[in-house]
Design a protein around this motif. Structure first.
Motif, short mmCIF file in Angstrom:
data_model
loop_
_atom_site.label_atom_id
_atom_site.label_comp_id
_atom_site.label_asym_id
_atom_site.label_seq_id
_atom_site.Cartn_x
_atom_site.Cartn_y
_atom_site.Cartn_z
N GLN A 124 0.82 -0.70 -0.13
CA GLN A 124 -0.20 0.42 -0.06
C GLN A 124 0.84 1.40 0.44
O GLN A 124 1.87 1.32 0.50
CB GLN A 124 -1.01 0.14 1.06
N GLN A 125 0.11 2.49 -0.24
CA GLN A 125 1.02 3.73 0.04
C GLN A 125 0.20 4.75 -0.37
O GLN A 125 -0.68 4.93 -1.04
CB GLN A 125 1.42 3.99 -2.00
N THR A 126 0.58 5.41 0.35
CA THR A 126 -0.10 7.28 0.66
C THR A 126 1.13 7.85 0.41
O THR A 126 2.40 7.94 0.42
CB THR A 126 -1.03 6.76 1.75
N VAL A 127 0.54 9.26 0.42
CA VAL A 127 1.85 10.36 -0.14
C VAL A 127 0.68 11.28 1.12
O VAL A 127 -0.85 12.20 0.48
CB VAL A 127 1.84 10.65 -1.23
N TYR A 128 1.32 12.37 1.32
CA TYR A 128 0.61 14.16 2.24
C TYR A 128 1.38 14.98 1.98
O TYR A 128 2.56 14.43 1.80
CB TYR A 128 0.12 13.58 3.75
N SER A 129 0.82 16.54 1.49
CA SER A 129 2.26 17.36 1.50
C SER A 129 1.31 18.71 1.91
O SER A 129 -0.51 18.61 1.91
CB SER A 129 1.98 17.78 -0.26
N GLN A 130 1.74 19.78 2.32
CA GLN A 130 0.86 21.10 2.63
C GLN A 130 1.80 22.20 2.01
O GLN A 130 2.91 21.90 2.58
CB GLN A 130 1.50 20.66 4.55
N GLN A 131 1.60 23.27 2.70
CA GLN A 131 2.60 24.54 1.23
C GLN A 131 2.88 24.60 2.66
O GLN A 131 4.49 25.79 2.37
CB GLN A 131 1.58 25.00 0.93
N GLU A 132 2.67 25.06 3.92
CA GLU A 132 3.23 25.74 5.22
C GLU A 132 4.46 24.86 5.48
O GLU A 132 4.28 23.91 5.72
CB GLU A 132 1.99 26.73 5.69
N TRP A 135 7.10 19.14 9.26
CA TRP A 135 7.99 18.62 7.72
C TRP A 135 6.23 19.28 6.86
O TRP A 135 5.37 19.65 6.94
CB TRP A 135 6.59 16.63 7.39
N HIS A 136 6.87 19.22 5.55
CA HIS A 136 6.82 19.89 4.23
C HIS A 136 6.01 18.16 3.22
O HIS A 136 4.34 18.76 2.60
CB HIS A 136 7.54 20.55 3.40
N VAL A 137 6.20 17.84 3.24
CA VAL A 137 5.62 16.07 2.02
C VAL A 137 5.70 15.00 2.58
O VAL A 137 7.22 14.99 3.54
CB VAL A 137 6.49 16.24 0.70
N LEU A 138 5.15 14.35 3.16
CA LEU A 138 5.16 13.13 3.73
C LEU A 138 4.48 12.03 3.24
O LEU A 138 4.05 11.66 2.58
CB LEU A 138 4.42 13.16 5.42
N GLY A 139 5.49 11.01 2.63
CA GLY A 139 5.18 9.40 2.17
C GLY A 139 4.97 8.13 2.94
O GLY A 139 5.49 8.53 4.05
N GLU A 140 4.40 7.56 2.73
CA GLU A 140 4.13 5.91 3.28
C GLU A 140 3.96 4.95 2.67
O GLU A 140 3.17 4.93 1.64
CB GLU A 140 3.25 6.45 4.30
N LEU A 190 10.83 -4.80 -2.32
CA LEU A 190 11.29 -4.42 -2.83
C LEU A 190 10.74 -4.09 -4.58
O LEU A 190 10.53 -3.44 -5.22
CB LEU A 190 13.02 -4.08 -2.69
N VAL A 191 11.16 -5.30 -4.92
CA VAL A 191 10.11 -5.72 -6.26
C VAL A 191 8.65 -5.10 -6.57
O VAL A 191 8.82 -4.31 -7.64
CB VAL A 191 10.24 -7.09 -7.22
N GLY A 192 8.39 -4.99 -5.86
CA GLY A 192 6.43 -5.29 -5.42
C GLY A 192 6.42 -4.11 -5.43
O GLY A 192 5.59 -2.59 -6.50
N TRP A 193 7.26 -2.82 -4.51
CA TRP A 193 7.62 -1.85 -4.56
C TRP A 193 7.72 -0.82 -5.83
O TRP A 193 7.11 0.09 -6.88
CB TRP A 193 7.81 -0.78 -3.52
N MET A 194 9.16 -1.25 -6.84
CA MET A 194 8.96 -0.85 -7.96
C MET A 194 8.62 -1.29 -9.11
O MET A 194 8.59 -0.03 -10.06
CB MET A 194 10.37 -1.37 -8.40
N LYS A 249 7.49 5.83 -7.13
CA LYS A 249 7.03 7.17 -7.14
C LYS A 249 7.57 7.98 -5.90
O LYS A 249 7.85 9.24 -5.87
CB LYS A 249 5.67 8.03 -7.39
N ASN A 250 7.45 7.58 -4.66
CA ASN A 250 7.59 7.70 -3.75
C ASN A 250 9.12 7.21 -3.19
O ASN A 250 10.28 8.34 -2.76
CB ASN A 250 6.92 6.44 -2.58
N ILE A 251 9.78 6.24 -4.04
CA ILE A 251 11.10 6.03 -3.72
C ILE A 251 11.63 6.70 -4.68
O ILE A 251 12.81 7.16 -3.70
CB ILE A 251 11.20 4.28 -4.43
N LEU A 252 10.98 7.63 -5.40
CA LEU A 252 12.04 7.72 -6.10
C LEU A 252 12.01 9.28 -6.44
O LEU A 252 12.58 10.32 -7.74
CB LEU A 252 11.73 7.23 -7.82
N GLU A 253 11.14 9.60 -5.26
CA GLU A 253 10.58 11.24 -6.06
C GLU A 253 11.19 11.74 -5.14
O GLU A 253 12.56 11.38 -3.56
CB GLU A 253 9.37 11.62 -4.28
#
Length: 213
Positions: free
Chosen positions: A31-39, A150-155, A171-175, A182-186
């Motif tokens: 599973q994957q998720t990502v959050y961001s906040q501008q401030e 944090w400004h940007v956070l992923g899991e 790792l194969v599954g994630w890649m 995208k999270n790994i290579l951000e």
């Protein structure tokens, strides 16, 4: 009689081959998720520079604290070494993927490691697999409660069962998954950690947290 023995021997050879050919049950899920906040991020202290990864003793303390001195207190050194080895190998493998693409390696955060390991432990012991825990909290709340900004956070999450190398399978599954990859290579992520735990049935759980200050 000799013919009967010969037929029996041939049957046993065929039976042995059939048994050997039975597939071993293997499962990997992600599973994957990502959050961001501008401030600026949540309140709390700034993530400090790394002073070395958390030790097996830290994992022992965490297990004991989380269990109130119960089952976790009995976790032995061999188990803890296996957990920390899984964490280190997975974190190194992720950084290798970044470096292959010309990206900066993530700095390992001991604070994020504690959050990630505790979440993997909870999934393993409480029998759930989700970015949202049974109390309705996400990685945002877990990181905030650890006092990190944090400004940007992923899991990324994964569990692996039945593989000789849980790290390689994960790792194969994630890649192979566009969102996890995208999270790994951000490029904007600067820090991270991988926390692992092993359930009583041998399933390995991984929680990877990515962070940009």
């Amino acid at each position: 009689m000799k013919r009967l023995l010969s037929c029996l021997a041939a049957f046993l050879v065929v039976l042995s081959a059939a048994v050997a050919a039975l597939p071993v049950a293997r499962t990997v899920n992600w599973q994957q998720t990502v959050y961001s906040q501008q401030e600026g991020g949540f309140g709390g202290s700034r993530v400090p520079k790394r002073s070395g990864r958390a030790s097996a003793q830290d994992a022992s303390n965490q297990a004991s604290d989380a269990s109130g001195g119960g089952a976790g207190a009995a976790v032995d050194g061999r188990f803890l070494k296996e957990v920390t080895d899984l964490e280190q190998n997975c974190f190194d493998a992720v950084n290798h993927q970044r470096e292959v693409k010309g990206l900066r390696a993530l700095e390992e955060s001991d604070e994020l490691l504690e959050v990630a390991r505790d979440y993997s432990r909870r999934m393993a012991e409480e029998g759930f697999f989700s970015h949202i825990d049974p109390e309705g909290k996400s990685v945002r709340e877990r990181v905030r409660e650890a006092g990190l900004r944090w400004h940007v956070l992923g899991e990324n999450l994964a569990f692996s069962r039945g593989y000789v190398s849980p790290v390689a399978a994960t790792l194969v599954g994630w890649m192979d998954s566009p969102t996890h990859r995208k999270n790994i290579l951000e490029p904007s992520y600067t820090e991270g950690a991988v926390g692992a735990w092993i359930s009583s049935k041998g399933t390995v759980y991984f929680t990877q947290i990515f962070l940009k200050k």
